[in-house]
Design a protein around this motif. Sequence first.
Motif, PDB file in Angstrom:
ATOM      1  N   GLU A   1      42.120  37.992  30.335  1.00 57.98           N
ATOM      2  CA  GLU A   1      42.034  38.384  31.747  1.00 57.98           C
ATOM      3  C   GLU A   1      41.176  37.393  32.534  1.00 57.98           C
ATOM      4  O   GLU A   1      41.523  37.005  33.650  1.00 57.98           O
ATOM      5  N   TRP A   2      40.076  36.985  31.941  1.00 55.21           N
ATOM      6  CA  TRP A   2      39.192  36.027  32.606  1.00 55.21           C
ATOM      7  C   TRP A   2      39.893  34.693  32.820  1.00 55.21           C
ATOM      8  O   TRP A   2      39.765  34.071  33.871  1.00 55.21           O
ATOM      9  N   ALA A   3      40.669  34.261  31.840  1.00 55.16           N
ATOM     10  CA  ALA A   3      41.395  32.991  31.965  1.00 55.16           C
ATOM     11  C   ALA A   3      42.359  33.025  33.150  1.00 55.16           C
ATOM     12  O   ALA A   3      42.535  32.020  33.849  1.00 55.16           O
ATOM     13  N   ARG A   4      42.967  34.187  33.411  1.00 56.21           N
ATOM     14  CA  ARG A   4      43.874  34.317  34.558  1.00 56.21           C
ATOM     15  C   ARG A   4      43.127  34.304  35.882  1.00 56.21           C
ATOM     16  O   ARG A   4      43.633  33.813  36.876  1.00 56.21           O
ATOM     17  N   LEU A   5      41.922  34.849  35.906  1.00 57.05           N
ATOM     18  CA  LEU A   5      41.156  34.961  37.154  1.00 57.05           C
ATOM     19  C   LEU A   5      40.349  33.719  37.514  1.00 57.05           C
ATOM     20  O   LEU A   5      40.190  33.395  38.687  1.00 57.05           O
ATOM     21  N   GLU A   6      39.828  33.048  36.520  1.00 53.76           N
ATOM     22  CA  GLU A   6      38.836  31.999  36.742  1.00 53.76           C
ATOM     23  C   GLU A   6      39.297  30.939  37.744  1.00 53.76           C
ATOM     24  O   GLU A   6      38.547  30.535  38.633  1.00 53.76           O
ATOM     25  N   SER A   7      40.538  30.493  37.632  1.00 53.55           N
ATOM     26  CA  SER A   7      41.025  29.429  38.520  1.00 53.55           C
ATOM     27  C   SER A   7      41.256  29.916  39.952  1.00 53.55           C
ATOM     28  O   SER A   7      41.404  29.105  40.867  1.00 53.55           O
ATOM     29  N   LEU A   8      41.284  31.230  40.161  1.00 54.07           N
ATOM     30  CA  LEU A   8      41.528  31.785  41.494  1.00 54.07           C
ATOM     31  C   LEU A   8      40.242  31.990  42.295  1.00 54.07           C
ATOM     32  O   LEU A   8      40.294  32.322  43.478  1.00 54.07           O
ATOM     33  N   LEU A   9      39.097  31.782  41.653  1.00 50.43           N
ATOM     34  CA  LEU A   9      37.803  32.056  42.281  1.00 50.43           C
ATOM     35  C   LEU A   9      37.182  30.781  42.842  1.00 50.43           C
ATOM     36  O   LEU A   9      37.524  29.677  42.413  1.00 50.43           O
TER      37      LEU A   9
ATOM     38  N   ARG B   1      22.342  27.539  42.333  1.00 52.65           N
ATOM     39  CA  ARG B   1      23.520  27.931  41.556  1.00 52.65           C
ATOM     40  C   ARG B   1      23.829  29.397  41.739  1.00 52.65           C
ATOM     41  O   ARG B   1      22.946  30.213  41.953  1.00 52.65           O
ATOM     42  N   TRP B   2      25.099  29.722  41.592  1.00 48.62           N
ATOM     43  CA  TRP B   2      25.526  31.117  41.615  1.00 48.62           C
ATOM     44  C   TRP B   2      25.419  31.703  40.218  1.00 48.62           C
ATOM     45  O   TRP B   2      25.577  31.003  39.230  1.00 48.62           O
ATOM     46  N   ARG B   3      25.163  32.991  40.157  1.00 55.05           N
ATOM     47  CA  ARG B   3      25.230  33.694  38.882  1.00 55.05           C
ATOM     48  C   ARG B   3      26.683  33.635  38.414  1.00 55.05           C
ATOM     49  O   ARG B   3      27.606  33.599  39.202  1.00 55.05           O
ATOM     50  N   ASP B   4      26.875  33.659  37.121  1.00 58.16           N
ATOM     51  CA  ASP B   4      28.192  33.552  36.514  1.00 58.16           C
ATOM     52  C   ASP B   4      29.192  34.536  37.141  1.00 58.16           C
ATOM     53  O   ASP B   4      28.928  35.743  37.210  1.00 58.16           O
TER      54      ASP B   4
ATOM     55  N   MET C   1      32.119  27.120  40.968  1.00 52.79           N
ATOM     56  CA  MET C   1      30.750  27.447  40.550  1.00 52.79           C
ATOM     57  C   MET C   1      29.822  26.253  40.722  1.00 52.79           C
ATOM     58  O   MET C   1      28.662  26.303  40.337  1.00 52.79           O
ATOM     59  N   ALA C   2      30.319  25.152  41.295  1.00 52.44           N
ATOM     60  CA  ALA C   2      29.498  23.955  41.488  1.00 52.44           C
ATOM     61  C   ALA C   2      28.281  24.312  42.344  1.00 52.44           C
ATOM     62  O   ALA C   2      28.400  25.075  43.304  1.00 52.44           O
TER      63      ALA C   2
END
Length: 117
Positions: free
Chosen positions: A11-19, A29-32, A22-23
Amino acid sequence: MGVAGDLSDAEWARLESLLPSMAPQRGGRWRDHRQVIDGILWRVENGAKWHQIPDRYGPWKTCYYRFSRWDADGTWARVEKQLRADAEARGDLDWRAQVDSTVARAHQHAAGARKGG
């Protein structure tokens, strides 16, 4: 592996690129993102108030502000649109469902009850 109910690796792999990235940006820095989304999902699933989010998800204010920011900038809408498109392409959506939520509100005296008695 996280706590039961947290996002799976798939599920995380599907979402990560849409957010958003995190640079590091101005302000640090942002929290994870994954930890924060797990906190937001915990709140939604449990019907809790923001300040009741468990400490394992970080400060509740971080979850609240990230949720609000992503709502305002359209991140949630883009995520939903992409996930819906992916599900539709796989044939996982059934558009034949129907919902009827008709509500007819009436004043308390509209039923013919006697006044004052």
